[in-house]
Design a protein around this motif. Structure first.
Motif, PDB file in Angstrom:
ATOM      1  N   SER A   3      25.350   5.982  -3.317  1.00 37.98           N
ATOM      2  CA  SER A   3      26.576   5.182  -3.382  1.00 37.98           C
ATOM      3  C   SER A   3      27.085   4.986  -4.805  1.00 37.98           C
ATOM      4  N   GLY A   4      26.228   5.266  -5.778  1.00 41.30           N
ATOM      5  CA  GLY A   4      26.590   4.994  -7.159  1.00 41.30           C
ATOM      6  C   GLY A   4      26.289   3.569  -7.590  1.00 41.30           C
ATOM      7  N   ASP A   5      25.869   2.734  -6.639  1.00 39.10           N
ATOM      8  CA  ASP A   5      25.476   1.355  -6.917  1.00 39.10           C
ATOM      9  C   ASP A   5      23.952   1.342  -7.017  1.00 39.10           C
ATOM     10  N   ALA A   6      23.423   1.259  -8.235  1.00 32.89           N
ATOM     11  CA  ALA A   6      21.984   1.387  -8.457  1.00 32.89           C
ATOM     12  C   ALA A   6      21.189   0.342  -7.674  1.00 32.89           C
ATOM     13  N   ARG A   7      21.674  -0.880  -7.621  1.00 33.69           N
ATOM     14  CA  ARG A   7      20.934  -1.930  -6.917  1.00 33.69           C
ATOM     15  C   ARG A   7      20.892  -1.644  -5.411  1.00 33.69           C
ATOM     16  N   LYS A   8      22.010  -1.260  -4.863  1.00 40.41           N
ATOM     17  CA  LYS A   8      22.041  -0.942  -3.429  1.00 40.41           C
ATOM     18  C   LYS A   8      21.163   0.274  -3.130  1.00 40.41           C
ATOM     19  N   ASP A   9      21.322   1.335  -3.911  1.00 40.47           N
ATOM     20  CA  ASP A   9      20.560   2.564  -3.666  1.00 40.47           C
ATOM     21  C   ASP A   9      19.068   2.351  -3.879  1.00 40.47           C
ATOM     22  N   GLY A  10      18.705   1.554  -4.884  1.00 44.05           N
ATOM     23  CA  GLY A  10      17.294   1.270  -5.130  1.00 44.05           C
ATOM     24  C   GLY A  10      16.650   0.534  -3.978  1.00 44.05           C
ATOM     25  N   LYS A  11      17.369  -0.419  -3.401  1.00 44.04           N
ATOM     26  CA  LYS A  11      16.840  -1.166  -2.257  1.00 44.04           C
ATOM     27  C   LYS A  11      16.672  -0.267  -1.036  1.00 44.04           C
TER      28      LYS A  11
ATOM     29  N   LEU B 276      11.911  -1.446 -10.270  1.00 46.45           N
ATOM     30  CA  LEU B 276      11.693  -0.258 -11.096  1.00 46.45           C
ATOM     31  C   LEU B 276      12.626   0.880 -10.676  1.00 46.45           C
ATOM     32  N   LEU B 277      12.847   1.022  -9.384  1.00 45.99           N
ATOM     33  CA  LEU B 277      13.782   2.040  -8.902  1.00 45.99           C
ATOM     34  C   LEU B 277      15.204   1.751  -9.374  1.00 45.99           C
ATOM     35  N   ILE B 278      15.598   0.510  -9.291  1.00 44.65           N
ATOM     36  CA  ILE B 278      16.953   0.135  -9.724  1.00 44.65           C
ATOM     37  C   ILE B 278      17.146   0.469 -11.206  1.00 44.65           C
ATOM     38  N   ARG B 279      16.178   0.097 -12.022  1.00 41.75           N
ATOM     39  CA  ARG B 279      16.280   0.398 -13.454  1.00 41.75           C
ATOM     40  C   ARG B 279      16.359   1.895 -13.709  1.00 41.75           C
ATOM     41  N   SER B 280      15.555   2.648 -12.972  1.00 40.49           N
ATOM     42  CA  SER B 280      15.555   4.098 -13.139  1.00 40.49           C
ATOM     43  C   SER B 280      16.892   4.698 -12.723  1.00 40.49           C
ATOM     44  N   MET B 281      17.452   4.193 -11.627  1.00 43.09           N
ATOM     45  CA  MET B 281      18.735   4.697 -11.150  1.00 43.09           C
ATOM     46  C   MET B 281      19.884   4.306 -12.067  1.00 43.09           C
ATOM     47  N   GLU B 282      19.729   3.213 -12.770  1.00 44.43           N
ATOM     48  CA  GLU B 282      20.748   2.827 -13.751  1.00 44.43           C
ATOM     49  C   GLU B 282      20.760   3.780 -14.945  1.00 44.43           C
ATOM     50  N   ARG B 283      19.612   4.389 -15.233  1.00 47.54           N
ATOM     51  CA  ARG B 283      19.488   5.282 -16.386  1.00 47.54           C
ATOM     52  C   ARG B 283      19.839   6.725 -16.061  1.00 47.54           C
ATOM     53  N   GLU B 284      19.526   7.162 -14.852  1.00 51.22           N
ATOM     54  CA  GLU B 284      19.643   8.584 -14.543  1.00 51.22           C
ATOM     55  C   GLU B 284      19.891   8.810 -13.061  1.00 51.22           C
ATOM     56  N   GLU B 285      20.325  10.020 -12.759  1.00 50.75           N
ATOM     57  CA  GLU B 285      20.498  10.437 -11.366  1.00 50.75           C
ATOM     58  C   GLU B 285      19.157  10.908 -10.829  1.00 50.75           C
ATOM     59  N   ILE B 286      18.796  10.441  -9.658  1.00 48.60           N
ATOM     60  CA  ILE B 286      17.533  10.832  -9.034  1.00 48.60           C
ATOM     61  C   ILE B 286      17.843  11.705  -7.822  1.00 48.60           C
ATOM     62  N   ARG B 287      17.195  12.846  -7.769  1.00 51.44           N
ATOM     63  CA  ARG B 287      17.401  13.777  -6.654  1.00 51.44           C
ATOM     64  C   ARG B 287      16.087  14.080  -5.945  1.00 51.44           C
ATOM     65  N   SER B 288      16.188  14.297  -4.663  1.00 54.39           N
ATOM     66  CA  SER B 288      15.052  14.733  -3.860  1.00 54.39           C
ATOM     67  C   SER B 288      15.155  16.234  -3.648  1.00 54.39           C
ATOM     68  N   VAL B 289      14.078  16.947  -3.929  1.00 51.79           N
ATOM     69  CA  VAL B 289      14.047  18.402  -3.762  1.00 51.79           C
ATOM     70  C   VAL B 289      13.376  18.739  -2.436  1.00 51.79           C
ATOM     71  N   GLN B 290      14.053  19.523  -1.631  1.00 51.22           N
ATOM     72  CA  GLN B 290      13.557  19.901  -0.320  1.00 51.22           C
ATOM     73  C   GLN B 290      13.601  21.420  -0.177  1.00 51.22           C
ATOM     74  N   ILE B 291      12.576  21.988   0.430  1.00 52.70           N
ATOM     75  CA  ILE B 291      12.546  23.424   0.699  1.00 52.70           C
ATOM     76  C   ILE B 291      12.723  23.642   2.194  1.00 52.70           C
ATOM     77  N   GLY B 292      13.670  24.486   2.550  1.00 50.91           N
ATOM     78  CA  GLY B 292      13.891  24.869   3.944  1.00 50.91           C
ATOM     79  C   GLY B 292      13.496  26.315   4.158  1.00 50.91           C
TER      80      GLY B 292
END
Length: 380
Positions: A317-325, A358-374
């Motif tokens: 969402s671009g909202d670090a607090r919401k996304d972290g929760k 800790l997740l919120i702080r990390s998301m405020e600093r950088e974009e976090i991506r999940s890597v998935q292999i299909g």
């Protein structure tokens, strides 16, 4: 199926049998997996077209009177029957278009015995009702869709020989059958102190132990499916993975590092003992493409028709607090059973309060991506 045991170097360590302990948070409450599985749903959506088209290819090429679809690691909640429903509708649409009888559909939902199958089957009548327009109607007015639960580990046999046409497994195969045994020295002392997965500070033996366990488990998975899947059948597998050869690739390890830091805060406040934390390791491994291809080549029963990497942006969402929760709740729903078993349930709220921040702080600093292999595998 070999059950997993932690070695027991101290009196504080409780053995963890993955097959009887690991399960997503049951029920429909605020912390349940059913209410916190949107990230997994996004992963399914990413691969949905590949899954549906692969299933359709199997039906068109084999034209079976009964089409058996197995979802391995189905868990519970709204994601459970989504893929099955899409496959049935697609095949039903093809049959209607060409005025040919639709097959009987057999949907086999598999997960470990501790999975919340009750929640799965509470929703089953509604699922079958929704398919009436797409499946054949029998003499009792019901669509010819048959749903069954199959409890057991997918690292062993689950179905009769040559009985399954299509297999889908999403967000499951990164979970190992057991914690690798090589994480303790010859007298039972932990070698990965303060970390629960591979870290850049872990000794090389840790990555080697995890990789060896993945090799054995994935080979067992392929061997079991090679007996059960018909010739020409397909499997679509999606699992968390990594892009590089580096086992401590941050895209794979960041969330584990933050969880370890959350535990460090509990240790500093004397809520848990350092010794207890040192003895905790997770049955998880994120492979890269080369490692998956190598095990498939060695086992030899399946050809790889397709394999690729997909990334999901977790700062949705671009909202670090919401996304972290959201992310913290999702990870809690997945891991609470293992954490409660080892540390006790009393620490869970405090742990995930730390983790959320800790997740919120990390998301405020950088974009976090999940890597998935299909990967799409075709039975030879």
């Amino acid at each position: 199926m070999v059950l997993s045991l932690f070695p027991s170097p101290t009196k504080h360590l409780r053995p963890m049998h993955v097959e009887t302990i690991l399960h997503m948070k049951e029920g429909l409450g605020d912390t349940s997996y059913a209410q916190n599985s949107s990230l997994q749903r996004n992963s399914i959506e990413t691969l949905k077209n590949i899954i549906i088209n692969s299933a359709l290819d199997v039906y068109i090429s084999l034209s079976p009177e009964q089409f058996t679809f197995a979802d391995l690691g189905c868990s519970s909640g709204p994601n459970t029957v989504t893929v099955a429903g899409e496959i049935i509708k697609k095949i039903g649409g093809i049959c209607h278009k060409y005025s040919i009888p639709a097959p009987d559909f057999s949907v086999m939902l598999n997960d470990l015995p501790t999975n919340d199958f009750n929640t799965v089957f509470v929703n089953s009548p509604e699922f079958i009702q929704s398919l009436k327009d797409f499946a054949e109607i029998d003499e009792w007015g019901h669509p010819s869709v048959f749903v069954a639960g199959v409890p057991g580990s997918f690292y062993g046999r689950l179905f009769p020989r040559r009985s399954v046409h299509f297999v889908s497994s999403c967000s499951s195969l990164h979970w190992l059958s057991k914690v690798p045994p090589g994480l303790f020295d010859e007298i039972g002392r932990p070698i990965n102190k303060g970390k629960m997965y591979i870290s850049h500070t872990s000794p090389p033996e840790v990555a080697k132990a995890y990789y060896k366990q993945f090799q054995g488990d994935f080979s067992k998975f392929l061997k079991a499916r090679s007996v059960e899947v018909v010739s020409g059948g397909r499997m679509v597998l999606a699992m968390l993975g990594r892009r590089t050869q580096d086992h401590s690739d941050p895209s794979t390890t960041l969330l584990w590092e933050l969880l370890a830091q959350s535990f460090d805060l509990l240790v500093s406040h004397e809520i848990i003992e350092q010794e207890k934390l040192n003895s905790y390791n997770v049955p998880f491994y994120a492979p890269n493409i080369i490692e998956i291809e190598e095990e498939a080549r060695k086992e030899g029963s399946f050809a790889i028709d397709y394999i690729d990497i997909f990334e999901t942006k977790l700062n949705a969402s671009g909202d670090a607090r919401k996304d972290g929760k959201v992310l913290a709740m999702a990870i809690r729903a997945i891991q609470e059973s293992m954490l409660s078993h080892h540390f006790g349930g009393d620490i869970i709220d405090a742990l995930f309060n730390n983790y959320t921040e800790l997740l919120i702080r990390s998301m405020e600093r950088e974009e976090i991506r999940s890597v998935q292999i299909g990967v799409v595998l075709r039975k030879l």
